[in-house]
Design a protein around this motif. Structure first.
Motif, PDB file in Angstrom:
ATOM      1  N   VAL A 202       0.845  -1.207   0.000  1.00 38.98           N
ATOM      2  CA  VAL A 202       0.000   0.000   0.000  1.00 38.98           C
ATOM      3  C   VAL A 202       0.877   1.253   0.000  1.00 38.98           C
ATOM      4  CG1 VAL A 202      -1.783   1.283   1.245  1.00 38.98           C
ATOM      5  CG2 VAL A 202      -1.895  -1.215   1.133  1.00 38.98           C
ATOM      6  N   ASP A 203       1.994   1.214   0.736  1.00 34.11           N
ATOM      7  CA  ASP A 203       2.946   2.334   0.709  1.00 34.11           C
ATOM      8  C   ASP A 203       3.456   2.560  -0.714  1.00 34.11           C
ATOM      9  OD1 ASP A 203       2.796   2.697   3.464  1.00 34.11           O
ATOM     10  OD2 ASP A 203       4.473   1.329   3.858  1.00 34.11           O
ATOM     11  N   LEU A 206       0.830   4.225  -2.781  1.00 31.00           N
ATOM     12  CA  LEU A 206       0.739   5.656  -2.469  1.00 31.00           C
ATOM     13  C   LEU A 206       1.863   6.426  -3.139  1.00 31.00           C
ATOM     14  CD1 LEU A 206      -0.259   5.586   1.315  1.00 31.00           C
ATOM     15  CD2 LEU A 206      -1.501   6.779  -0.508  1.00 31.00           C
ATOM     16  N   SER A 207       3.060   5.838  -3.151  1.00 32.87           N
ATOM     17  CA  SER A 207       4.207   6.498  -3.781  1.00 32.87           C
ATOM     18  C   SER A 207       3.983   6.669  -5.273  1.00 32.87           C
ATOM     19  CB  SER A 207       5.478   5.672  -3.525  1.00 32.87           C
ATOM     20  OG  SER A 207       6.592   6.267  -4.145  1.00 32.87           O
ATOM     21  N   LEU A 208       3.512   5.608  -5.936  1.00 31.85           N
ATOM     22  CA  LEU A 208       3.269   5.698  -7.378  1.00 31.85           C
ATOM     23  C   LEU A 208       2.060   6.558  -7.698  1.00 31.85           C
ATOM     24  CD1 LEU A 208       4.007   2.236  -9.031  1.00 31.85           C
ATOM     25  CD2 LEU A 208       5.325   4.338  -9.111  1.00 31.85           C
ATOM     26  N   ALA A 209       1.116   6.609  -6.769  1.00 33.82           N
ATOM     27  CA  ALA A 209      -0.071   7.442  -6.998  1.00 33.82           C
ATOM     28  C   ALA A 209       0.300   8.918  -7.097  1.00 33.82           C
ATOM     29  CB  ALA A 209      -1.096   7.223  -5.886  1.00 33.82           C
ATOM     30  N   TRP A 210       1.467   9.279  -6.586  1.00 30.71           N
ATOM     31  CA  TRP A 210       1.959  10.660  -6.735  1.00 30.71           C
ATOM     32  C   TRP A 210       2.002  11.030  -8.212  1.00 30.71           C
ATOM     33  CZ3 TRP A 210       5.673  13.408  -9.224  1.00 30.71           C
ATOM     34  CH2 TRP A 210       5.940  14.694  -8.762  1.00 30.71           C
ATOM     35  N   THR A 263      -5.147  -5.185  -1.841  1.00 24.44           N
ATOM     36  CA  THR A 263      -5.845  -4.901  -3.089  1.00 24.44           C
ATOM     37  C   THR A 263      -7.040  -3.987  -2.857  1.00 24.44           C
ATOM     38  OG1 THR A 263      -5.176  -7.092  -3.903  1.00 24.44           O
ATOM     39  CG2 THR A 263      -6.936  -5.975  -5.105  1.00 24.44           C
ATOM     40  N   ILE A 264      -7.813  -4.276  -1.816  1.00 27.76           N
ATOM     41  CA  ILE A 264      -8.993  -3.467  -1.512  1.00 27.76           C
ATOM     42  C   ILE A 264      -8.581  -2.050  -1.107  1.00 27.76           C
ATOM     43  CG2 ILE A 264     -10.953  -3.227   0.063  1.00 27.76           C
ATOM     44  CD1 ILE A 264     -10.967  -6.335   0.211  1.00 27.76           C
ATOM     45  N   GLN A 265      -7.561  -1.941  -0.245  1.00 28.00           N
ATOM     46  CA  GLN A 265      -7.105  -0.615   0.194  1.00 28.00           C
ATOM     47  C   GLN A 265      -6.630   0.229  -0.985  1.00 28.00           C
ATOM     48  OE1 GLN A 265      -4.542  -0.155   3.748  1.00 28.00           O
ATOM     49  NE2 GLN A 265      -4.906  -2.327   4.111  1.00 28.00           N
ATOM     50  N   VAL A 266      -5.886  -0.396  -1.897  1.00 26.16           N
ATOM     51  CA  VAL A 266      -5.357   0.349  -3.044  1.00 26.16           C
ATOM     52  C   VAL A 266      -6.493   0.806  -3.954  1.00 26.16           C
ATOM     53  CG1 VAL A 266      -3.947   0.184  -5.144  1.00 26.16           C
ATOM     54  CG2 VAL A 266      -3.083  -0.722  -2.977  1.00 26.16           C
ATOM     55  N   SER A 267      -7.486  -0.042  -4.167  1.00 24.66           N
ATOM     56  CA  SER A 267      -8.612   0.350  -5.027  1.00 24.66           C
ATOM     57  C   SER A 267      -9.361   1.536  -4.421  1.00 24.66           C
ATOM     58  CB  SER A 267      -9.570  -0.837  -5.240  1.00 24.66           C
ATOM     59  OG  SER A 267     -10.259  -1.169  -4.050  1.00 24.66           O
ATOM     60  N   LYS A 268      -9.525   1.536  -3.093  1.00 25.97           N
ATOM     61  CA  LYS A 268     -10.190   2.665  -2.423  1.00 25.97           C
ATOM     62  C   LYS A 268      -9.326   3.921  -2.492  1.00 25.97           C
ATOM     63  CE  LYS A 268     -12.942  -0.055   0.865  1.00 25.97           C
ATOM     64  NZ  LYS A 268     -13.156  -0.403   2.303  1.00 25.97           N
ATOM     65  N   MET A 269      -8.017   3.734  -2.314  1.00 24.01           N
ATOM     66  CA  MET A 269      -7.091   4.863  -2.355  1.00 24.01           C
ATOM     67  C   MET A 269      -7.076   5.517  -3.730  1.00 24.01           C
ATOM     68  SD  MET A 269      -3.746   5.498  -3.617  1.00 24.01           S
ATOM     69  CE  MET A 269      -2.874   3.940  -3.561  1.00 24.01           C
ATOM     70  N   LEU A 270      -7.047   4.707  -4.791  1.00 28.29           N
ATOM     71  CA  LEU A 270      -7.046   5.250  -6.149  1.00 28.29           C
ATOM     72  C   LEU A 270      -8.316   6.076  -6.389  1.00 28.29           C
ATOM     73  CD1 LEU A 270      -5.709   2.223  -8.230  1.00 28.29           C
ATOM     74  CD2 LEU A 270      -4.526   4.376  -7.787  1.00 28.29           C
TER      75      LEU A 270
END
Length: 862
Positions: A202-203, A206-210, A263-270
């Motif tokens: 998840v970290d 978040l880094s790539l989501a930048w 997977t769920i956390q990343v989908s919510k974060m995106l």
């Protein structure tokens, strides 16, 4: 020709003036950085660099160079003092690399001012008086797409905080704002460059989501806007061209740290990050649209976007369509009642929402076929499946297994507790449906099967979906085989023939629009068979797979697992796609973007737009070609077959050499890579077992060679192959192939790029090593042979002669990090001695810290 040479000379001049000169100017500001004894460090570093350069020329050992330097220029030469100053040199050089990145990025538009831009516009203009050409363009646009998939491979060494500084620094450098530049360099001096502990998946996300939030959100929409405008000018319907993909949180192949909750956390974060982007845009829009008649829809959109962006209680369905509907109503009112004032702002937000929906980027799921086979076995052991399969299923041959499959939805009664991998697979399959419901069907619709070796690997995965919450009618999933090794690439077409002929799979593909995604891996094929064989195997696989797909009227989308360096499919990527002949499906360009290639090619809006545009140009240009690829002519194909085989044999012989792995372990930081806190992925599969080459991840394999400045995976064997053709009297044929085949020329050019980042002089002292001297000499001889014959083939006097700016950039970067390379060798050599635990830890940290700067400076080394 003269015009091209003049343009290259102008670009080189711009580079020297805009990049090198400004870097040297701003470099002086480093003396004010908030480091301990920074002035001493800044004063001593140029002297140390000179010692390093002279020492390498004289083939001295790193220990000899460093000890001589300390004896001459410092008073305290205890081991602790030496390591302390070397750490300060590393700290200083790391930030010099950042500064050079920022200066180069600030000059990006000037350096690329003469490059081609819209190939689409060029062809549209040609088609004005040619209806047949216009029809072809329209059909090409209808089918064409570009998908960039961001991956969390562990060579992205800049954390988000540093990336933000680079972005601001680049902006300040564009306007020569010295005060701001100085402040940002001060901030850089205080900002850590690495994590104290390894990031979670998840970290990493978040880094790539930048990049998604700060670069792609704008760059992709800007390109889509230009495409819409071009098509509209020629009365052609708009078409969504760009798609984004995402692997962190979904890629669990060999990564035990990725779980369903990741997977769920990343989908919510995106989703949440995306709606924050939408809300940010909407606030700017609202400040301008202050007219009557839009109040209700403005309020409605604001409330919806705010809730999605900041409330923990987000909607449980994709609401992007509803927001677009309200925005269209606002746009209509503006056009009808307010002369269209600011309707362009509304159109821009609508365009972004149509591009990104509620998902931002499609989250791909990836797992190894061997894991999926075990999961299928687990499911068959439970009721009612245990009665539906023959007891000897595992012993059946491939066709018998396929015949035994049932493809029926079933509610399975699991009686035994599954192991961790099996449980994660079953939970993930169930949760994909929930992700699609909340973020839209495109949020998570591809399941990639790594190490795919047979048709049953895909068909058994489909059965897993049917056993775990899915029905045949709602199976909104694309099953993507990943062919990686040379052997698997050779078998790929026959595997797909079996699938296309299978009744259930055929029906499924029809529901998915008759489109098949196939992933091809460069990394493992290069580690498996060497640079030339990997490229040639992928080329032949693509031709065979395209023929098979055409036979079954299937639209094929190749998904290329391309890394940063040429040895993992990187290099001049757009030239690779532009060189495809009509025998290779090329209407859907899909590739992974990973490691430091993300920051180097897509780190700013300018560079991201440019590189995406180049890829689109390549696809459009290749799609308009009528000529077939000459490499399919018997003469050229036989020639490449022979060369690939010669190269393969040389590379396999090298891999089988008894000193191969121990050489890497002793002289490169390979064994220390697992201690670098930058990745959630282990350095190798089967991380609890002894190191074996087949378990070593391709990225660790390539990184180790690049740290040595030998880049063996990027060229080894090609010199042997060329020498063989020269000895056989076939040299003229090789030259003709190079001149006439864009594909072969791209292979050669990328190989020369890899060799430009190679410097055997640094390790020349290895030649005197009693154990490894002959092995090093063998590597060096292949390098010399490859360089000599590649220059002879290209007609050039030096490597990368055709790319003077890139060549100069590499030269400056290599000079900056030369001290890091020597410090690394020094630390690794010292670690061979008897040491206290404290000394060993200090030297290990010293070696590890050098890896960051070397990789960042290389930009596509690992």
């Amino acid at each position: 020709m003269m015009q091209k040479q003049r343009a290259k000379g102008q670009r080189e001049s711009v580079f020297n003036n805009e990049v090198v000169s400004r870097f040297e100017l701003y470099n002086s500001l480093f003396l004010t950085l908030p480091f301990y004894r920074v002035k001493d460090t800044g004063t001593l570093l140029p002297l140390f660099i000179k010692y390093c350069e002279d020492g390498v020329k004289n083939h001295e050992t790193p220990a000899g160079i460093i000890n001589a330097f300390f004896e001459k220029y410092t008073q305290n030469n205890s081991k602790k003092d030496i390591i302390d100053l070397l750490f300060r040199f590393i700290q200083y050089i790391e930030r010099q690399v950042v500064l050079f990145d920022a200066v180069e990025d600030a000059s990006f538009n000037k350096l690329n001012a003469d490059e081609e831009h819209s190939a689409l516009l060029v062809y549209l203009k040609k088609g004005v008086d040619n209806p047949a050409l216009t029809e072809k363009i329209e059909k090409l646009i209808e089918d064409f797409s570009l998908r960039l998939v961001l991956t969390a491979h562990p060579t992205q060494f800049y954390p988000g905080s540093v990336l933000s500084i680079i972005t601001d620094l680049t902006t300040a450098i564009k306007t020569n704002d010295i005060s701001t530049i100085n402040q940002l360099l001060q901030q850089l001096g205080k900002t850590p460059f690495f994590n104290k502990k390894s990031p979670t998946p998840v970290d990493e996300a978040l880094s790539l989501a930048w990049y998604l939030e700060n670069v792609f959100y704008f760059a992709a929409a800007n390109i889509q806007s230009e495409i819409d405008k071009s098509l509209n000018d020629y009365n052609l319907e708009s078409k969504k061209i760009i798609e984004l993909g995402f692997w962190p949180g979904g890629d669990r192949d060999g990564n035990p740290n990725v779980h369903t909750d990741s997977t769920i956390q990343v989908s919510k974060m995106l989703r949440q990050i995306l709606y924050r982007c939408y809300y940010r845009d909407f606030r700017n829009l609202k400040r301008r649209i202050t007219f009557r008649g839009v109040e209700e829809n403005i309020a409605k959109v604001q409330d919806t976007l705010y809730q999605q962006a900041f409330s923990p209680n987000i909607a449980t369905e994709d609401i992007s369509g509803c927001v677009i509907e309200s925005l269209n109503k606002i746009k209509t009112t503006l056009n009808e009642d307010h002369d269209g004032l600011f309707s362009d702002l509304v159109s821009d937000l609508i365009r972004k929402m149509e591009l990104y929906g509620s998902h931002f980027a499609s989250l791909d799921i990836r797992q190894d076929s061997r894991v999926l086979r075990d999961v299928h076995t687990y499911c068959r052991q439970s009721k009612p499946l245990t009665t539906l399969y023959p007891e000897n299923y595992e012993a059946l041959n491939e066709q018998e297994k396929i015949n035994a499959m049932i493809f029926k939805s079933a509610k399975v009664n699991y009686t035994e507790a599954p192991n961790a991998l099996t449980e994660d697979t079953l939970q993930t399959i169930a949760e994909i449906k929930q992700i699609q419901q909340i973020n839209g069907a495109l949020a998570c619709h591809r399941f990639i099967i790594s190490n795919c070796q047979q048709a049953s690997d895909i068909l058994q995965l489909i059965e897993l979906f049917l056993y775990n919450g899915w029905t045949e009618d709602e199976l909104t999933i694309d099953f993507v085989p990943l062919f990686e090794t040379v052997h698997d690439l050779a078998d790929a077409a026959s595997i797909m023939e079996t699938l296309y002929s299978h009744p259930f799979y055929k029906k499924h593909l029809q529901k998915r629009g008759g489109k098949q995604h196939i992933m091809l891996g460069f990394s493992d094929s290069t580690k498996d068979g060497g640079y030339l064989m990997a490229n040639w195997s992928i080329f032949n696989a693509k031709v065979a797979l395209t023929t098979t797909a055409d036979k079954h009227n299937i639209q094929l989308a190749f998904f290329d697992g391309r890394g940063g360096p040429p040895s993992r499919g990187g290099g001049k990527t757009h030239r690779f796609y532009a060189s495809m002949g009509k025998e290779i499906a090329n209407k859907n360009i899909q590739l992974t973007v990973q490691g430091q290639s993300i920051s180097s090619q897509y780190g700013s809006i300018d560079s991201a737009e440019f590189n995406m545009e180049q890829l689109i140009n390549a696809g459009i240009s290749a799609g308009m070609k009528e000529k077939h690829n000459i490499l399919l002519d018997p003469l050229h194909k036989n020639l490449l077959d022979e060369m690939a085989t010669e190269s393969f044999d040389a590379f396999v012989a090298l891999r089988k050499h008894p000193l191969f792995l121990s050489y890497l372990e002793k002289f490169s930081p390979l064994t220390l890579l697992s201690k670098i806190t930058i990745s959630s992925r282990p350095v190798k599969r089967n991380s609890g077992e002894a190191l074996k080459l087949e378990d070593l991840r391709a990225i660790s394999f390539v990184t180790s060679w690049s740290q040595l400045k030998q880049n063996i995976p990027g060229f080894y064997g090609i010199g042997t192959a060329l020498k063989s053709q020269l000895d056989l009297g076939n040299w003229d044929k090789v030259v003709k192939t190079y001149q006439e085949s864009g594909y072969f020329k791209t292979i050669v050019d990328n190989c020369m790029m890899s060799m430009s980042k190679t410097d055997f002089a640094i390790t020349a002292y290895f030649a005197n090593d009693k154990t490894y001297g002959a092995f090093w000499t063998m590597l060096y001889n292949e390098f010399k042979l490859s360089k000599e014959l590649l220059l002879k083939l290209s007609g050039h006097e030096s490597l990368m002669e055709n790319y003077p700016v890139e060549k100069r950039s590499i030269s400056v970067r290599e000079k900056i990090v030369l001290p890091l390379v020597l410090i690394q060798h020094y630390a690794l050599e010292q670690l061979q001695h008897d040491l206290t635990e404290e000394e060993q830890q200090s030297l290990e940290k010293l070696a590890i810290r050098t890896v960051y700067g070397i990789v960042n400076a290389g930009r596509n080394l690992a």
